[in-house]
Design a protein around this motif. Sequence first.
Motif, PDB file in Angstrom:
ATOM      1  N   UNK A 130       0.790  -1.220   0.000  1.00 45.68           N
ATOM      2  CA  UNK A 130       0.000   0.000   0.000  1.00 45.68           C
ATOM      3  C   UNK A 130       0.821   1.268   0.000  1.00 45.68           C
ATOM      4  N   UNK A 131       2.144   1.158  -0.172  1.00 41.66           N
ATOM      5  CA  UNK A 131       2.990   2.349  -0.176  1.00 41.66           C
ATOM      6  C   UNK A 131       3.490   2.630  -1.587  1.00 41.66           C
ATOM      7  N   UNK A 132       3.708   3.896  -1.869  1.00 41.48           N
ATOM      8  CA  UNK A 132       4.257   4.301  -3.162  1.00 41.48           C
ATOM      9  C   UNK A 132       5.280   5.404  -2.928  1.00 41.48           C
ATOM     10  N   UNK A 133       6.110   5.664  -3.923  1.00 37.49           N
ATOM     11  CA  UNK A 133       7.137   6.711  -3.786  1.00 37.49           C
ATOM     12  C   UNK A 133       6.489   8.086  -3.656  1.00 37.49           C
ATOM     13  N   UNK A 134       5.554   8.390  -4.535  1.00 39.66           N
ATOM     14  CA  UNK A 134       4.853   9.669  -4.505  1.00 39.66           C
ATOM     15  C   UNK A 134       3.611   9.571  -5.392  1.00 39.66           C
ATOM     16  N   UNK A 135       2.647  10.374  -5.113  1.00 46.46           N
ATOM     17  CA  UNK A 135       1.445  10.431  -5.940  1.00 46.46           C
ATOM     18  C   UNK A 135       1.653  11.504  -6.999  1.00 46.46           C
ATOM     19  N   UNK A 136       1.203  11.234  -8.202  1.00 52.70           N
ATOM     20  CA  UNK A 136       1.354  12.202  -9.276  1.00 52.70           C
ATOM     21  C   UNK A 136       0.150  13.125  -9.344  1.00 52.70           C
ATOM     22  N   UNK A 137       0.420  14.397  -9.482  1.00 50.43           N
ATOM     23  CA  UNK A 137      -0.619  15.392  -9.716  1.00 50.43           C
ATOM     24  C   UNK A 137      -0.476  15.868 -11.155  1.00 50.43           C
ATOM     25  N   UNK A 138      -1.595  16.003 -11.833  1.00 55.92           N
ATOM     26  CA  UNK A 138      -1.575  16.432 -13.233  1.00 55.92           C
ATOM     27  C   UNK A 138      -2.278  17.779 -13.332  1.00 55.92           C
ATOM     28  N   UNK A 139      -1.583  18.759 -13.866  1.00 57.09           N
ATOM     29  CA  UNK A 139      -2.119  20.096 -14.091  1.00 57.09           C
ATOM     30  C   UNK A 139      -2.049  20.373 -15.584  1.00 57.09           C
ATOM     31  N   UNK A 140      -3.134  20.785 -16.189  1.00 58.59           N
ATOM     32  CA  UNK A 140      -3.151  21.105 -17.616  1.00 58.59           C
ATOM     33  C   UNK A 140      -3.809  22.468 -17.813  1.00 58.59           C
ATOM     34  N   UNK A 141      -3.108  23.338 -18.521  1.00 62.99           N
ATOM     35  CA  UNK A 141      -3.625  24.657 -18.858  1.00 62.99           C
ATOM     36  C   UNK A 141      -3.643  24.771 -20.372  1.00 62.99           C
ATOM     37  N   UNK A 142      -4.568  25.534 -20.901  1.00 64.45           N
ATOM     38  CA  UNK A 142      -4.598  25.669 -22.350  1.00 64.45           C
ATOM     39  C   UNK A 142      -5.244  26.966 -22.803  1.00 64.45           C
ATOM     40  N   UNK A 143      -5.016  27.264 -24.050  1.00 67.10           N
ATOM     41  CA  UNK A 143      -5.576  28.442 -24.699  1.00 67.10           C
ATOM     42  C   UNK A 143      -6.032  28.008 -26.086  1.00 67.10           C
ATOM     43  N   UNK A 144      -7.287  28.273 -26.386  1.00 67.51           N
ATOM     44  CA  UNK A 144      -7.864  27.917 -27.672  1.00 67.51           C
ATOM     45  C   UNK A 144      -8.362  29.199 -28.320  1.00 67.51           C
ATOM     46  N   UNK A 145      -7.802  29.580 -29.471  1.00 71.58           N
ATOM     47  CA  UNK A 145      -8.201  30.823 -30.138  1.00 71.58           C
ATOM     48  C   UNK A 145      -8.627  30.554 -31.572  1.00 71.58           C
ATOM     49  N   UNK A 146      -9.554  31.373 -32.053  1.00 74.10           N
ATOM     50  CA  UNK A 146      -9.989  31.336 -33.460  1.00 74.10           C
ATOM     51  C   UNK A 146      -9.813  32.730 -34.053  1.00 74.10           C
ATOM     52  N   UNK A 147      -9.228  32.803 -35.215  1.00 70.60           N
ATOM     53  CA  UNK A 147      -8.998  34.095 -35.878  1.00 70.60           C
ATOM     54  C   UNK A 147     -10.048  34.350 -36.934  1.00 70.60           C
TER      55      UNK A 147
END
Length: 63
Positions: A46-63
């Motif tokens: 039940x032990x692990x080295x570390x838990x991973x956190x995922x962060x995602x940022x984005x920008x979507x543009x239309x011209x």
Amino acid sequence: MPESLMRWAKLKRARIYFSGENIYTISKLPIGFDPETAALGELGNGKSMFSQAIWAFGLNVSF
């Protein structure tokens, strides 16, 4: 974004987004203990080295 800024930048549409997974966990379990790992016995402890956190940022543009 304000419409005046959109016209100045010559954009039709702009979208800023954020997505996250395992960002924060509230638990009384000891640090480093991962309840999603195998139970006690031959498969793990039940032990692990570390838990991973995922962060995602984005920008979507239309011209």
